[in-house]
Structures are given as C-alpha cells and as structure tokens.
Motif scaffolding. Structure first.
Motif, short mmCIF file in Angstrom:
data_model
loop_
_atom_site.label_atom_id
_atom_site.label_comp_id
_atom_site.label_asym_id
_atom_site.label_seq_id
_atom_site.Cartn_x
_atom_site.Cartn_y
_atom_site.Cartn_z
N SER A 133 19.42 -2.80 -0.42
CA SER A 133 20.15 -2.70 -1.61
C SER A 133 19.70 -1.73 -2.44
O SER A 133 20.51 -0.91 -3.29
N ILE A 134 18.68 -1.57 -2.81
CA ILE A 134 18.00 -0.72 -3.63
C ILE A 134 16.40 -0.19 -3.13
O ILE A 134 15.63 -1.05 -2.57
N ALA A 135 15.98 0.99 -3.19
CA ALA A 135 14.75 1.63 -2.54
C ALA A 135 14.18 2.10 -3.84
O ALA A 135 14.41 2.87 -4.50
N VAL A 136 12.71 1.76 -4.10
CA VAL A 136 11.82 2.25 -4.94
C VAL A 136 11.05 3.32 -4.63
O VAL A 136 10.14 2.92 -3.78
N PHE A 137 10.87 4.34 -5.26
CA PHE A 137 10.13 5.57 -4.96
C PHE A 137 9.42 5.53 -6.32
O PHE A 137 9.92 6.14 -7.33
N PHE A 147 7.19 0.59 -1.63
CA PHE A 147 5.94 1.39 -1.15
C PHE A 147 4.48 0.56 -1.44
O PHE A 147 4.58 0.29 -2.71
N GLU A 148 3.56 0.47 -0.50
CA GLU A 148 2.48 -0.36 -0.82
C GLU A 148 1.78 0.15 -2.18
O GLU A 148 1.41 -0.55 -3.13
N ASP A 149 1.86 1.45 -2.09
CA ASP A 149 1.08 2.11 -3.22
C ASP A 149 1.91 3.23 -3.77
O ASP A 149 2.74 4.06 -3.11
N PRO A 150 1.84 3.49 -5.09
CA PRO A 150 2.41 4.50 -5.83
C PRO A 150 1.84 6.03 -5.54
O PRO A 150 0.81 5.95 -5.13
N ILE A 151 2.52 6.87 -5.76
CA ILE A 151 1.89 8.30 -5.66
C ILE A 151 1.51 8.66 -7.16
O ILE A 151 2.35 8.69 -8.14
N PHE A 152 0.14 9.27 -7.24
CA PHE A 152 -0.25 9.49 -8.43
C PHE A 152 -0.14 10.99 -8.50
O PHE A 152 -0.70 11.71 -7.82
N ILE A 164 12.21 15.21 -8.80
CA ILE A 164 12.25 13.76 -8.42
C ILE A 164 12.37 13.86 -6.95
O ILE A 164 12.83 14.90 -6.27
N GLY A 165 11.52 13.03 -6.25
CA GLY A 165 11.54 13.01 -4.81
C GLY A 165 11.89 11.50 -4.29
O GLY A 165 11.54 10.25 -4.67
N CYS A 166 12.88 11.37 -3.16
CA CYS A 166 13.42 10.19 -2.63
C CYS A 166 13.94 10.31 -1.41
O CYS A 166 13.95 11.54 -0.96
N ALA A 167 14.39 9.44 -0.86
CA ALA A 167 15.39 9.46 0.34
C ALA A 167 16.89 8.73 0.18
O ALA A 167 16.72 7.62 -0.39
N SER A 168 17.63 9.17 1.24
CA SER A 168 19.04 8.57 1.00
C SER A 168 18.95 6.87 1.65
O SER A 168 17.98 6.83 2.60
N VAL A 169 19.69 6.14 1.42
CA VAL A 169 20.03 4.77 1.87
C VAL A 169 21.04 4.25 2.10
O VAL A 169 21.48 2.93 2.26
N HIS A 170 22.26 5.16 2.43
CA HIS A 170 23.70 4.65 2.39
C HIS A 170 24.15 4.25 3.64
O HIS A 170 25.36 3.76 3.97
N ASP A 185 7.23 6.43 -13.03
CA ASP A 185 8.30 7.27 -13.05
C ASP A 185 9.07 6.89 -11.86
O ASP A 185 8.43 7.25 -10.70
N CYS A 186 10.15 6.07 -11.74
CA CYS A 186 10.82 5.59 -10.45
C CYS A 186 12.20 6.07 -10.32
O CYS A 186 12.83 6.36 -11.22
N ALA A 187 12.29 6.61 -8.91
CA ALA A 187 13.71 6.94 -8.58
C ALA A 187 14.11 5.76 -7.64
O ALA A 187 13.46 5.29 -6.47
N LEU A 188 15.04 5.31 -8.09
CA LEU A 188 15.59 3.56 -7.39
C LEU A 188 16.95 4.34 -6.83
O LEU A 188 18.14 4.56 -7.59
#
Length: 452
Positions: free
Chosen positions: A409-413, A377-382, A398-404, A422-425
C-alpha cells in the motif's frame, strides 16, 4: 553491431512480469537551477552505460517461450529526450488544489510513463531512459528512468553518486569500450552454496501459509478499487535535530531505522480506522535488503543490477502499541529470519506469489494487488554533500520506484541527507487518495516525534 545476451534470472523475470503492470519503474529526478550542458550530460550517461553493461542492454521478449533476455550492444545508445518549457508546463498541470513542486510532479509523470507496458516480440526495449524538462525561470529537471530488473535501489544510489562524481570532476568515466560487453550474473547464480536450499515439503507448507494469509491481511481503507491506477508520491522530511534523536534512540535500542518506520506505519494505519478498543487487524510488512555483501562472489554497491531480496512478516495490531516495543518486535523478527537465510530460501516463493498475484488479482484483498501494508528497506541511503550546487546549480533530487501494479500500500524510500531524514513514500492512486496519504504520513510523523 556486436551483441552479447543472457536470459534473465528468476528474480529478474518476476520484475519483467511486474513492470508492465506498473510496479518496478525506477526514477531518479534531479533539479538544477542552471541550464545543464546537455552534450556533457549525455556523454556522462553514455559513459555510465559503458561502465555498466546492463544499463546499455535492451530487453528482448520471446513469445514462444514466454521468456525475456538481456541483449547488449557494443556501443552505448542513450539519448536525452528534451522537453521545452511549454511541453513541461503541459505535464505540470495538476487538478490538485494544493501546489505541488515541479520536481515532484515530473517524478510522478516519469513513474507512470511505462515504456515496457506491451512487450513486442519484433523489437527490443531499452532499459534506461533520460529526459530533460525545462522549467520557467531557468530551472530544469533531469529524469532518469530505469527498469527495476536492471537497477535496484542500491544500484540507483550508486549510479547517482557516479554521475555526481563525474559532473564534479568534469572528466570522463573509464568504461569498458573495446571489450565484449556482458551483463553480470543474476542473484540466483550468486547465492552461496547451500544457503538457498529449502526442502520440498517446507516450500509447500510456506507457500500454502503465504497464500492463506493473503486473504486475512488488512490495509489502509481503499477509496477506489475499480479505476485505472497510477503511482503517486508523498514526501516526508524531518529536521536534522529530530532525525538525530530518532537515530540515537534506534542505536541505543539496537534496532534499525527501518523497523521504527515500519512500526510507526502499522500503528498509524490501525489508528486511522478508529476501531473500538482491542479490535485487531493483521498487517504485513515487507523488508527489502541488499544482498551484495552476502553473495559469492561479494559484490559492491557499484555493481549495477537487481540484487535485493525480501522478507515478509505479519503482525496483529490491536491499538495502543508502543512505538519502540513494536519496532523491537519488527527488528527482531527480521533479524531472526535473516540469520536463517530466509532472504535466500524464500526468494523463489515470494517471486512465484508475486507473479500469481499479477495473474490472479482476486488472490489479494478486494483484488487490489496489495501484498502488504508497507515495504521498507533494511538500511537507508546516506547521501554525502557534494559541490554541484555551486558549479551546476544542483538543488534537489528524489529517487523511488512505482508500485501501482502489484505491491505494498505504501513503499518507503528513505535517505539521510546532511543528517536529516528525507523519505519518498509511493502509493497507488486512486486506490488511496492523496489526502488520505497525507493524513497517514502526518500520523507517522506524530508517532515518531512522540517516541523521542
């Protein structure tokens, strides 16, 4: 019951096609150390539905036209589904030999609970679900699951902030009850005049280029391309001190954190394959941006819905690239495309290609449905500090979305919490293994630390 409805816009439609395959299930998972007041939470969530009609909507499928629409009742409908400690313990059973925190496992469970898998013409499907999981020792996890067409990343962050503010204040949110509930316009209807135009031949050339490039794109090495897929998550954290150094370096070089994360991912992927010197591969990076400030009318982050667009770039990686030089290239490529309004002009192309990949997996490497190596994502969430730890025992989220289904291959939140990264990958499993992803993340961490 009074109803209002509108057809989904083209971008929302692409998500209506993607979510049944497993990509686009947005989840916010919140950990509490004290048992929460369920009626109070339910009232808070219904107040949010009243304030944001799309959260109160249902998805209707019309098989005759193969189309979807949002149907919005006048009154909020959400009910929290409770799971007692025994039911939760069954969900938390994991074959992984290394212990994984309950919050993490519940998040993965929700990412793979697909209420939209088989759209039925005779019934409307909710867009917003809430579940409360009871853990041993008095802890609990509140999980909010949403259809991504109704809630992008910025909206999910705003939703969480509103919920936290409501819980802190212990007072009702002023919703729109008593008024006709209407879902706001889709992103295509809000693009400033002239900024989304693309000549017919240019569109054709770009579509051909994207299609041909898709066969040349490399990814992490696939482990299992045949088995059914799930979304799994690796959590990546950095200290406040190291985060500060990285952000300071980004500021001094006038680049965004997303470019540094993407560059580290490109270097880490190529290094993981241990190629001979100068053997190169072509990787794709997708950068997602929140378009609300650029729309007409301008929308705030509190405007719930899907208003993100994507810009894709490819990079030839030979090995030996320097982090900040590559990050500068990633950043400048993105900003150049953004200045040319490619986030608007390429929107229809990327939506079309995503749907075509869903319909024809063979258009992607090894029929994996992977459209890029990494998305950022262009900018992180503060995330600002809050008082809920004292009043309600709010410990973590933790917040993110599914990608299967179709996706990277990997989504960076990425989130900055109290000054720390703090990243959820999120990644598709077993296309990639958890051990493989842990190694990949370790490489990214070492590359970033070496860069500061």
């Amino acid at each position: 019951m009074s109803l209002s409805s509108r057809a989904v816009c083209p971008t929302e439609l692409s998500w209506c096609r993607a979510v049944p395959t497993g990509t686009g299930i947005t989840v916010l998972a919140l950990l509490f150390s004290k048992p929460p007041d369920v009626p109070f939470l339910e009232n808070a969530l219904r107040s949010l539905q009243s304030s944001h009609p799309i959260l109160n909507s249902k998805l209707r499928f019309d098989p005759s036209s193969n189309s979807f629409s949002y149907v919005t009742p006048q009154s909020p409908y959400l009910q929290i589904r409770p799971f007692d400690s025994q039911s939760t313990a069954h969900i938390l059973r994991s074959p992984n030999p290394n212990p994984i925190p309950p919050l993490h496992l519940i998040l993965e469970h929700e990412l793979n609970t697909n209420s939209w898998q088989n759209p039925h013409p005779s019934s409307d499907t909710d867009l917003f679900f809430a579940s409360l999981y009871s853990l041993e020792g008095g802890n609990s996890v509140l999980a909010l699951r949403l259809h991504t067409s109704a809630c992008d990343r910025a909206a999910a962050g705003a939703l969480l902030k509103e919920l936290v503010a409501f819980m802190e204040a212990k007072q009702g949110i002023q919703g729109e009850s008593g008024k006709e509930m209407k879902v706001s316009l889709g992103i295509e209807d809000c693009i400033p005049s002239g900024q989304g135009n693309k000549p017919f031949w240019s569109r054709g050339v770009d579509m051909l280029g994207h299609s041909l490039n898709s066969f040349r794109l490399a990814n992490l090495s696939f482990k299992d391309t045949a088995s059914p897929r799930l979304s799994r998550v690796v959590r990546f954290k950095m200290s406040e001190e190291d985060t500060g150094k990285i952000l300071s370096r980004c500021n001094s070089k006038k680049i965004k954190l997303s470019a540094a994360l993407a560059a580290a991912g490109l270097i880490a992927c190529h290094a993981s394959k241990r190629f001979p010197d100068e053997q190169w591969e072509k990787y794709a990076v997708v950068t997602l941006m929140d378009c609300r400030p650029a729309l007409d009318p301008v929308l705030s982050s509190q405007h719930i819905g899907f208003y993100h667009t994507a810009i894709m770039h490819t990079y030839d990686i030979h090995g030996g690239e320097k982090l900040w030089e590559l990050a500068k290239l990633v950043h400048s490529s993105f900003m150049d495309s953004k200045s040319k309004n490619k986030h608007f002009t390429d929107m229809a192309d990327l939506n079309f290609l995503m749907c075509k990949a869903i319909e024809n997996p063979s258009l992607t490497p090894s029929s994996s449905l992977r459209t890029s190596l990494i998305s950022v994502f262009e900018d992180p969430i503060f995330d600002p500090p809050n008082k809920l730890k004292e009043t309600m025992g709010f410990e973590d989220f933790i917040g993110c979305a599914s990608v299967h289904g179709v996706g990277p291959s990997i989504a960076v939140f990425d989130t900055i919490r109290r000054g720390a990264l703090d990243c959820a990958l999120v990644y598709p499993f077993p296309l990639f293994s958890r051990e493989q992803m842990n190694d990949f993340i370790d490489r990214i961490n070492r590359i970033l630390l070496k860069g500061i």
